[in-house]
Enzyme design. Sequence first.
Site, PDB file in Angstrom:
ATOM      1  N   ASP A 194      -3.986  -3.884   6.857  1.00 46.72           N
ATOM      2  CA  ASP A 194      -3.671  -3.956   5.436  1.00 46.72           C
ATOM      3  C   ASP A 194      -4.196  -2.693   4.779  1.00 46.72           C
ATOM      4  OD1 ASP A 194      -3.296  -4.599   2.766  1.00 46.72           O
ATOM      5  OD2 ASP A 194      -4.665  -6.316   2.772  1.00 46.72           O
ATOM      6  N   SER A 230      -3.968 -10.278  -3.585  1.00 45.81           N
ATOM      7  CA  SER A 230      -3.420  -8.941  -3.783  1.00 45.81           C
ATOM      8  C   SER A 230      -3.587  -8.502  -5.243  1.00 45.81           C
ATOM      9  CB  SER A 230      -1.961  -8.908  -3.337  1.00 45.81           C
ATOM     10  OG  SER A 230      -1.482  -7.593  -3.217  1.00 45.81           O
ATOM     11  N   HIS A 290      -1.326  -7.768   5.559  1.00 46.93           N
ATOM     12  CA  HIS A 290      -1.203  -8.045   4.136  1.00 46.93           C
ATOM     13  C   HIS A 290      -0.087  -9.060   3.863  1.00 46.93           C
ATOM     14  CE1 HIS A 290      -2.022  -7.278  -0.086  1.00 46.93           C
ATOM     15  NE2 HIS A 290      -0.732  -7.486  -0.277  1.00 46.93           N
TER      16      HIS A 290
END
Length: 412
Positions: A352, A192, A382
């Site tokens: 995501d 991320s 995610h």
Amino acid sequence: MRLGSIIVFVALCSFTAYYIYEPIPEPIGEKWKLMLTDCFFRSLGHLAYFSELLGLKDYMGVMHFITVVESVSPVSDKWVHVSVEKFDGVEVVVYQPKQQGGDGELRRAVIYFHGGGWCVGGTRMAPYDFLARQVSNDLGAVVVSVEYRLSPAHHFPTPFEDVYRVVKHFLQQGVLAQYSVDPKRVAVSGDSAGGNLAAAVTQQLQKEPGQQIHFKVQALIYPVLQALDLNTPSYQQNQNGPILPRTLMVRFWSEYFTSDRAFFRAMMTNTHNNQESARLLKFVNWYDFLPKSYHGNYSYSAPAVTPGGAGEAKELDALSKSLIDPRASPLLVPDTELQSLPKAYVMTCEYDVLRDDGIMYVTRLRAAGVEVTHEHYEEGFHGAMMFTTWPTDFQIAHRIIGNLVKWFEENL
């Protein structure tokens, strides 16, 4: 009275069920577990919103509770020696395998940056501790997990500067020798926001004058790579998706740059670009860089451009340099700066908001001649890699980590 109590009880149960229930896309497994997990994140987000609204504590201050509740002590075990150290003033947690190779045999190393939108998260969170131990033990590798400073207390470029200082310190011949690391077998990785930092430092290191040691590979886990267009198909498809809805991701981006709420409002409506940043929209034109199968029913529409001027527009103009800085948005560099990058592993998840960032980067890296392994999880969401411990122990998390370790084994 008894009937009234029953009615209240039924009403509360109905409200609770309504609040918890969130439609989960069919391909995703362990749906009820994800519903309950997402309910926790949504509840914390609502609490953070009202806390800030009432002037009690700022939004990210409340969200930081995730970091605290997941914290564990970085202690050694029978397989891995763990130590907390400082690399050029930045705290790191170093994991070293206790099992030694042959005489004089050098080890691999992975520098890892945690996720959390540059605002939450930390090396001591149980999922990152779990990941570091598994990578170190399975690969016989040294893992350096970096505790960079977080926003909003420290806006961009501070988090980037922290991780870059660690990279520069570790990639010295003497330091690598201290940890018995092979200079030709060092990787950088992150998930991320950590994937953003990993991509950015890899690009920056290639341009560093006199830098003798470079990464052999980079591994980016559902990375966030650009802040210019926050309305790509994946942002639209997953705007109310589990764990990371669009509003939260936009909040992370805005907090990374500034605490000015005007910027957050502009980013929410995708009107935060000015003439300077608009010229780089060609690098995030998803109509060109996404396979047609991802276009769906969406029509490409370039983000609105706000002209310079007084008030909020003037503030956006001042922030434009951060928006287009490749240290913040690695997707924005020209092809010539991608060509010399090392072999890459890019993981994306279907459900995501950041899916398209990763896919566009894969497209551009391959076009520039970089060898890329793209692993896409059709049933992924995610943050899936984070859920490795009870009660949020998802099968997909262990599969993701297993595949990542396997790729390192074969390529590092």
